[in-house]
Structure formats: structure tokens, C-alpha cells
Design an enzyme around this catalytic site. Structure first.
Site, PDB file in Angstrom:
ATOM      1  N   SER A   1      42.189  34.310  -9.343  1.00  0.00           N
ATOM      2  CA  SER A   1      43.361  33.480  -9.667  1.00  0.00           C
ATOM      3  C   SER A   1      43.513  33.465 -11.174  1.00  0.00           C
ATOM      4  O   SER A   1      42.533  33.633 -11.912  1.00  0.00           O
ATOM      5  CB  SER A   1      43.157  32.047  -9.164  1.00  0.00           C
TER       6      SER A   1
ATOM      7  N   TYR B   1      37.548  24.817  -8.792  1.00  0.00           N
ATOM      8  CA  TYR B   1      38.346  25.994  -8.441  1.00  0.00           C
ATOM      9  C   TYR B   1      38.414  26.971  -9.611  1.00  0.00           C
ATOM     10  O   TYR B   1      38.190  28.173  -9.446  1.00  0.00           O
ATOM     11  CB  TYR B   1      39.752  25.549  -8.028  1.00  0.00           C
TER      12      TYR B   1
END
Length: 263
Positions: free
Chosen positions: A150, A166
Site C-alpha cells: 500500500s 497497517y
């Protein structure tokens, strides 16, 4: 003889295992691989979601089946590898996409939530890659592993997004990709990562509702969020012989957000 572009991108005769494949980015990537001729095995935790996803793929002529498994659980990962290899034979393409996120200020972030995110987003990628490579790819000196990272793994987030676990996990995925590519290149295995930006996915729904789609899109030079086609091209490049000399790399698919932020 040098192959033409259509031949280089053709995945006929190949088999792909896609985790987190029942919806969102995983299902989009499964469509791309199946449309190029690959046989697809989808996995996620919920059988009902998988049944619907496989029916969607089969409706457009893609050879697909599913295996429910929790990629945060080592025993389930072992079972997923066992059943996949028993049912479809060798795996040519592994897409590590199953993932979790958790929103909380770093100073108040629960330890259990940190462990949940890291176990699925990092440990799970390693365990499944190890099993599939050891039992299918290394002996054949051929394989493609695509890890979904990501742009959150390239740095911090806007203040309203407090996702320390995350971000950390996706940064780890990027370097996991580099390290694995360096080690397994000798076995003919290409390992690469995709770093999506903001897409209209179920995981992003809460954020889109809180920030507003227009505000989220404004962070990108292209002034738009990712859609149901935007990962197809890079997925097919990494999975096919068109990308056979690419390994250990990551590419941001984010509308240019990382170009502005310096990721």
C-alpha cells in the site's frame, strides 16, 4: 522467435491462487488473471462470499473455484496450500492480498489489534509464500509472487488516518518483497509488490464516508480514486512473461499521491 505482446501477456495453462479474493482488489486481480487465461483459485474466510465471487468469474467464462481459509492462522494456511495443490496441481502465480487494518491513535493502539494486523498482513504472506514456493515453484524453477502492499507502507498518513499497525505492516511487505526476490531469483521466482492508493473498496468505505470521496480524491494529482480496472494492468504485467525480467520491485497505483508526498 520473439513473441508478440499478446503472447507475452497470455496466461493460458497457468494457475493462480489469490487470497482475499472474494471482493474488492483481490477479485479485480482475479478477473485480470482469469481474463488472460489463468485458472483461478480464490481464498478468503467466508464461504458465502467466495461462492458469489466464483460465480461472478465463471459467468464471464473464467475457470475458477474456491477454498475458504484464514490466512492469519498457520494451520489454515497449511490446509489452503494442501487443498490447492491437491485440487489444481502446481501454482504458477500467488497473489498475497488478504489483509486487515485497524484505526486507533498510536498511544492507545491495542496490542491485540497490532498483532492481528501484523499476523495477517506480514506473517501470513511469508507462510503461504514459503509453502507454495517450497512445494510447487522451486522444483520447477518458475513462479510469480505478487504481494499487495500500500502507499501507506511508504510513509505516514494524513492526521485523520491513524493506522500505525497497517502502515508498519505494509512497509514490511515492501521489504519482504525485496528480500524474497533477492533470495528466490536463483529459483526462477519473480517477487513483486503493488502499492495501491485509495480505491473504492469495502475496507475504505468508512474512511470515504468520514472524509468524503471528493476530499480523498483531491489528494491525488489525477483527482480520482482507484476503480474496478486500475489494478488489472500491473497485475497482468507481474504475472506474465511480459514482466519476466522484473523482480524485487514495487509500483504505486495511486493516481499520483506518492509523487506529491514523496513516497
Amino acid at each position: 522467435m520473439t513473441r508478440n505482446v499478446q503472447q507475452l501477456f497470455d496466461l493460458s495453462g497457468k494457475t493462480a491462487l489469490v487470497t482475499g479474493g472474494s471482493r474488492g482488489l483481490g477479485l479485480q486481480m482475479a478477473h485480470a488473471l482469469g481474463e488472460a487465461g489463468a485458472k483461478i483459485v480464490l481464498s478468503s474466510r467466508k464461504a458465502g462470499d467466495l461462492e458469489e465471487a466464483v460465480a461472478e468469474l465463471q459467468a464471464v467464462g473464467i475457470d475458477a473455484r474456491w477454498i475458504a481459509a484464514d490466512c492469519a492462522d498457520e494451520a489454515d494456511i497449511q490446509r489452503l496450500a494442501d487443498e490447492t495443490l491437491q485440487r489444481v496441481g502446481d501454482v504458477d502465480i500467488l497473489v498475497n492480498n488478504a489483509g486487515a487494518s485497524w484505526g486507533a491513535p498510536a498511544e492507545d493502539h491495542p496490542t491485540a489489534a497490532w498483532d492481528k494486523v501484523m499476523n495477517l498482513n506480514v506473517r501470513g504472506y511469508f507462510l503461504l509464500s514459503r509453502e507454495i514456493a517450497k512445494r510447487s515453484m522451486i522444483a520447477r524453477r518458475s513462479g510469480r509472487i505478487i504481494n499487495i502492499a500500500s502507499i501507506a507502507g511508504l510513509g505516514g498518513n494524513p492526521l485523520e488516518m491513524k493506522t500505525i499497525a497497517y502502515n508498519t505492516s505494509k512497509g514490511a511487505v515492501i521489504n519482504f518483497t525485496r528480500a524474497l526476490a533477492a533470495e528466490w531469483g536463483v529459483h526462477g521466482i519473480n517477487v513483486n509488490a503493488i502499492c495501491p492508493g485509495f480505491f473504492k473498496t469495502k475496507m475504505a468505505t468508512v474512511l470515504i464516508e468520514s472524509m468524503g470521496e471528493e476530499k480523498m480524491a483531491s489528494h491525488a494529482p489525477l483527482r480520482r480514486l482507484g476503480d474496478d480496472e486500475d489494478l488489472k494492468g500491473i497485475t497482468l504485467l507481474y504475472a506474465s512473461d511480459a514482466g519476466k525480467h522484473i523482480t524485487g520491485q514495487w509500483l504505486a497505483v495511486d493516481g499520483g499521491v506518492s509523487a506529491v508526498t514523496g513516497g
